[in-house]
Write an enzyme that holds these catalytic residues in place. Structure first.
Site, PDB file in Angstrom:
ATOM      1  N   HIS A  79      -1.981  -4.749   6.608  1.00 22.66           N
ATOM      2  CA  HIS A  79      -1.126  -4.568   5.446  1.00 22.66           C
ATOM      3  C   HIS A  79      -1.975  -4.162   4.241  1.00 22.66           C
ATOM      4  CE1 HIS A  79       2.373  -7.243   7.068  1.00 22.66           C
ATOM      5  NE2 HIS A  79       2.083  -6.212   7.852  1.00 22.66           N
ATOM      6  N   GLU A  81      -2.039  -5.352   1.284  1.00 19.52           N
ATOM      7  CA  GLU A  81      -2.583  -6.515   0.586  1.00 19.52           C
ATOM      8  C   GLU A  81      -3.825  -7.045   1.311  1.00 19.52           C
ATOM      9  OE1 GLU A  81       1.975  -6.606   0.157  1.00 19.52           O
ATOM     10  OE2 GLU A  81       0.522  -6.146   1.721  1.00 19.52           O
ATOM     11  N   CYS A 107       4.285 -10.304   2.616  1.00 15.08           N
ATOM     12  CA  CYS A 107       4.761 -11.143   3.713  1.00 15.08           C
ATOM     13  C   CYS A 107       3.995 -12.463   3.687  1.00 15.08           C
ATOM     14  CB  CYS A 107       4.559 -10.433   5.049  1.00 15.08           C
ATOM     15  SG  CYS A 107       2.822 -10.352   5.561  1.00 15.08           S
ATOM     16  N   CYS A 110       0.082 -12.098   4.323  1.00 17.62           N
ATOM     17  CA  CYS A 110      -0.623 -11.612   3.142  1.00 17.62           C
ATOM     18  C   CYS A 110      -0.613 -12.663   2.035  1.00 17.62           C
ATOM     19  CB  CYS A 110      -0.003 -10.306   2.653  1.00 17.62           C
ATOM     20  SG  CYS A 110      -0.252  -8.933   3.793  1.00 17.62           S
TER      21      CYS A 110
END
Length: 152
Positions: A79, A81, A107, A110
């Site tokens: 991801h 992040e 999410c 993260c």
């Protein structure tokens, strides 16, 4: 000077530009870590360094019809992040006390990294359906602010 963006608008626009480098077939996400109005690192979602991109080999999540927000381990990519925190670490940049601007609400995976990295504030443009992530940010005292359409 008319039309000059606020700092929040400026950093969110940078996150949007970063998202254009994404190699994910489902969702393009960009993230920017900022401290003292200075960019510390950027990240976008995509395959790990040296691995084939989903755009080239296909999407496992699509193949197995995995709904958004579930079974994160069934993906070649990281991801945005995660990548922004990793990029800061690779280059020896301290992120404790920083602010994260991201095109999509983080999410839960993260979120845990954001909390442990010492990020104190998260600004996001689009919501992501993960109530546990929201609850964890709140419990950890990480400010989470929507900068979605019309909120800047």
């Amino acid at each position: 000077m008319a039309g000059r963006p606020t700092w929040d608008e400026y950093f969110m626009e940078l996150a949007r530009v970063v998202s254009t480098r994404s190699t994910c077939l489902r969702r393009q996400v960009g993230a920017v870590l900022v401290k003292g109005r200075r960019v510390l690192a950027t990240g976008y979602n995509g395959a790990a360094s040296g691995l084939a991109h989903c755009a080239d080999v296909g999407c496992l999540r699509e193949t197995y019809q995995v709904p958004s927000g579930q079974r994160h381990e069934l993906c070649r990519g990281l991801h945005a992040e995660q990548n922004v925190i990793i990029q800061a670490a690779v280059h020896g940049v301290r992120v404790r006390g920083s602010t994260l601007y991201t095109t999509h609400e983080p999410c839960v995976l993260c979120t845990k990294m954001i909390i442990n990295a010492g990020v104190v504030r998260v600004y996001f443009a689009a919501e992501y359906p993960d109530p546990l992530a929201r609850a964890m940010l709140q419990e950890a005292g990480v400010q989470s602010v929507s900068l979605g359409p019309g909120s800047c």
